[in-house]
Write a protein that holds these residues in place. Structure first.
Motif, PDB file in Angstrom:
ATOM      1  N   HIS A   1      31.575 -11.921  26.175  1.00 20.55           N
ATOM      2  CA  HIS A   1      30.802 -10.843  25.554  1.00 20.55           C
ATOM      3  C   HIS A   1      29.966 -11.384  24.399  1.00 20.55           C
ATOM      4  CE1 HIS A   1      32.723  -7.164  27.410  1.00 20.55           C
ATOM      5  NE2 HIS A   1      33.546  -8.115  27.802  1.00 20.55           N
ATOM      6  N   THR A   2      30.579 -12.173  23.523  1.00 18.08           N
ATOM      7  CA  THR A   2      29.825 -12.701  22.376  1.00 18.08           C
ATOM      8  C   THR A   2      28.704 -13.624  22.851  1.00 18.08           C
ATOM      9  OG1 THR A   2      31.471 -14.475  22.068  1.00 18.08           O
ATOM     10  CG2 THR A   2      31.759 -12.461  20.775  1.00 18.08           C
ATOM     11  N   LEU A   3      28.923 -14.333  23.959  1.00 17.79           N
ATOM     12  CA  LEU A   3      27.864 -15.175  24.512  1.00 17.79           C
ATOM     13  C   LEU A   3      26.671 -14.335  24.926  1.00 17.79           C
ATOM     14  CD1 LEU A   3      26.682 -17.805  25.702  1.00 17.79           C
ATOM     15  CD2 LEU A   3      27.854 -17.203  27.844  1.00 17.79           C
ATOM     16  N   VAL A   4      26.911 -13.271  25.692  1.00 19.24           N
ATOM     17  CA  VAL A   4      25.798 -12.433  26.164  1.00 19.24           C
ATOM     18  C   VAL A   4      25.037 -11.831  24.993  1.00 19.24           C
ATOM     19  CG1 VAL A   4      25.198 -10.343  27.457  1.00 19.24           C
ATOM     20  CG2 VAL A   4      26.866 -11.960  28.403  1.00 19.24           C
TER      21      VAL A   4
ATOM     22  N   ILE B   1      28.064  -4.053  27.045  1.00 21.48           N
ATOM     23  CA  ILE B   1      28.465  -4.889  28.174  1.00 21.48           C
ATOM     24  C   ILE B   1      29.658  -4.230  28.856  1.00 21.48           C
ATOM     25  CG2 ILE B   1      29.319  -7.155  28.894  1.00 21.48           C
ATOM     26  CD1 ILE B   1      28.066  -8.254  26.253  1.00 21.48           C
ATOM     27  N   LEU B   2      29.612  -4.170  30.181  1.00 21.69           N
ATOM     28  CA  LEU B   2      30.688  -3.592  30.977  1.00 21.69           C
ATOM     29  C   LEU B   2      31.196  -4.650  31.954  1.00 21.69           C
ATOM     30  CD1 LEU B   2      28.991  -0.168  31.855  1.00 21.69           C
ATOM     31  CD2 LEU B   2      30.502  -0.668  29.924  1.00 21.69           C
TER      32      LEU B   2
ATOM     33  N   LEU C   1      34.098 -21.529  30.754  1.00 23.59           N
ATOM     34  CA  LEU C   1      33.332 -20.623  31.612  1.00 23.59           C
ATOM     35  C   LEU C   1      32.074 -20.148  30.889  1.00 23.59           C
ATOM     36  CD1 LEU C   1      32.929 -18.916  34.137  1.00 23.59           C
ATOM     37  CD2 LEU C   1      34.578 -17.257  33.223  1.00 23.59           C
ATOM     38  N   ALA C   2      32.212 -19.806  29.624  1.00 23.60           N
ATOM     39  CA  ALA C   2      31.047 -19.368  28.841  1.00 23.60           C
ATOM     40  C   ALA C   2      29.997 -20.475  28.756  1.00 23.60           C
ATOM     41  CB  ALA C   2      31.489 -18.942  27.447  1.00 23.60           C
TER      42      ALA C   2
ATOM     43  N   ARG D   1      29.437 -22.779  31.011  1.00 26.26           N
ATOM     44  CA  ARG D   1      28.759 -22.861  32.308  1.00 26.26           C
ATOM     45  C   ARG D   1      27.740 -21.745  32.472  1.00 26.26           C
ATOM     46  NH1 ARG D   1      32.316 -22.010  36.488  1.00 26.26           N
ATOM     47  NH2 ARG D   1      34.254 -22.039  35.312  1.00 26.26           N
ATOM     48  N   VAL D   2      28.099 -20.554  32.000  1.00 24.78           N
ATOM     49  CA  VAL D   2      27.163 -19.430  32.061  1.00 24.78           C
ATOM     50  C   VAL D   2      25.922 -19.729  31.211  1.00 24.78           C
ATOM     51  CG1 VAL D   2      26.812 -16.995  31.507  1.00 24.78           C
ATOM     52  CG2 VAL D   2      28.963 -17.732  32.557  1.00 24.78           C
ATOM     53  N   ALA D   3      26.142 -20.241  30.006  1.00 22.69           N
ATOM     54  CA  ALA D   3      25.021 -20.556  29.110  1.00 22.69           C
ATOM     55  C   ALA D   3      24.129 -21.639  29.705  1.00 22.69           C
ATOM     56  CB  ALA D   3      25.553 -20.997  27.754  1.00 22.69           C
ATOM     57  N   ASP D   4      24.730 -22.678  30.298  1.00 25.86           N
ATOM     58  CA  ASP D   4      23.944 -23.757  30.910  1.00 25.86           C
ATOM     59  C   ASP D   4      23.114 -23.237  32.076  1.00 25.86           C
ATOM     60  OD1 ASP D   4      25.018 -25.536  29.110  1.00 25.86           O
ATOM     61  OD2 ASP D   4      26.474 -26.394  30.521  1.00 25.86           O
ATOM     62  N   SER D   5      23.703 -22.366  32.885  1.00 22.84           N
ATOM     63  CA  SER D   5      22.971 -21.794  34.012  1.00 22.84           C
ATOM     64  C   SER D   5      21.809 -20.931  33.527  1.00 22.84           C
ATOM     65  CB  SER D   5      23.929 -20.959  34.872  1.00 22.84           C
ATOM     66  OG  SER D   5      23.237 -20.309  35.912  1.00 22.84           O
ATOM     67  N   HIS D   6      22.049 -20.148  32.488  1.00 22.41           N
ATOM     68  CA  HIS D   6      21.006 -19.278  31.937  1.00 22.41           C
ATOM     69  C   HIS D   6      19.817 -20.092  31.437  1.00 22.41           C
ATOM     70  CE1 HIS D   6      19.081 -16.040  29.710  1.00 22.41           C
ATOM     71  NE2 HIS D   6      19.129 -16.782  28.625  1.00 22.41           N
TER      72      HIS D   6
END
Length: 204
Positions: A79-82, A92-93, A147-148, A150-155
């Motif tokens: 959540h804090t990442l988004v 965020i849901l 995991l966060a 990986r999400v940030a790198d993909s973004h």
């Protein structure tokens, strides 16, 4: 008409999600931005269908620290990442629906691509069924910081839009406020169900 306070709107959204069966047991986590520095997030271990305002905790978006020493969702870091990636995101849901969970396992690539559906226009900025909506999929992990990351790198390579799936786990989606996040959730759930039904029929 007076606008509903963000926390009240989020509690109502949690109850609605509970009636849909999209967060069984105590699964899922929801949050709403308070400011540039803080958000409110669900405390761990509560049924979202009967949750109340007292079950939300204040989290510092930079440090991840929680006021009062209580235990927030284990996935607070996502959540804090988004919120850090999107200053305009207000809510965020995160849900554990059957559709999102199964589709994230059936799809073996790193994304679900939605196209040809009129209901794509339930997502902010979508104007045509001819456009492609890409919902990335990330392999599940109990290591939330990893995991966060990986999400940030993909973004950084392919910008996130409305949400992402965690394989065998569920959906994270968001919006400028609770109302938009709720619309995006309902739209994506419909589209995921259509996609699963289509794949099932095509396999026969």
């Amino acid at each position: 008409m007076e606008q509903q306070p963000p926390l009240d709107a989020l509690v109502a959204a949690c109850h609605w999600i509970g009636t849909k069966g999209w967060c069984p047991a105590t699964g899922g986590n929801m949050s709403v931005r308070l400011s540039g520095q803080h958000c409110l997030i669900t405390e761990s271990g509560h049924d979202k269908g009967s949750i109340s305002a007292e079950h939300f905790l204040t989290v510092n978006l930079q440090s991840g620290e929680v006021d009062g020493g209580r235990i927030p969702s284990a996935e607070t870091g996502l959540h804090t990442l988004v919120y850090s990636l999107f200053p305009t995101v207000g809510a965020i849901l995160h849900t554990h629906s059957v559709n999102a969970t199964v589709l994230s396992r059936v799809e073996k690539s790193n994304a679900v691509i939605l196209e040809g559906y009129e209901m794509q226009k339930s997502l902010g900025g979508q104007r045509s069924h001819l456009d492609r909506v890409i919902i990335p999929i990330f392999d599940n992990s109990q290591d939330i910081p990893a995991l966060a990351s990986r999400v940030a790198d993909s973004h950084a390579t392919v910008p996130l839009q409305y949400g992402f799936l965690v394989r065998g786990h569920g959906l994270y989606c968001w919006g400028r406020d609770v109302k938009e996040a709720r619309r995006h959730l309902e739209g994506l759930e419909f589209l995921f169900q259509c996609e699963l039904q289509l794949r099932l029929l095509e396999a026969k």
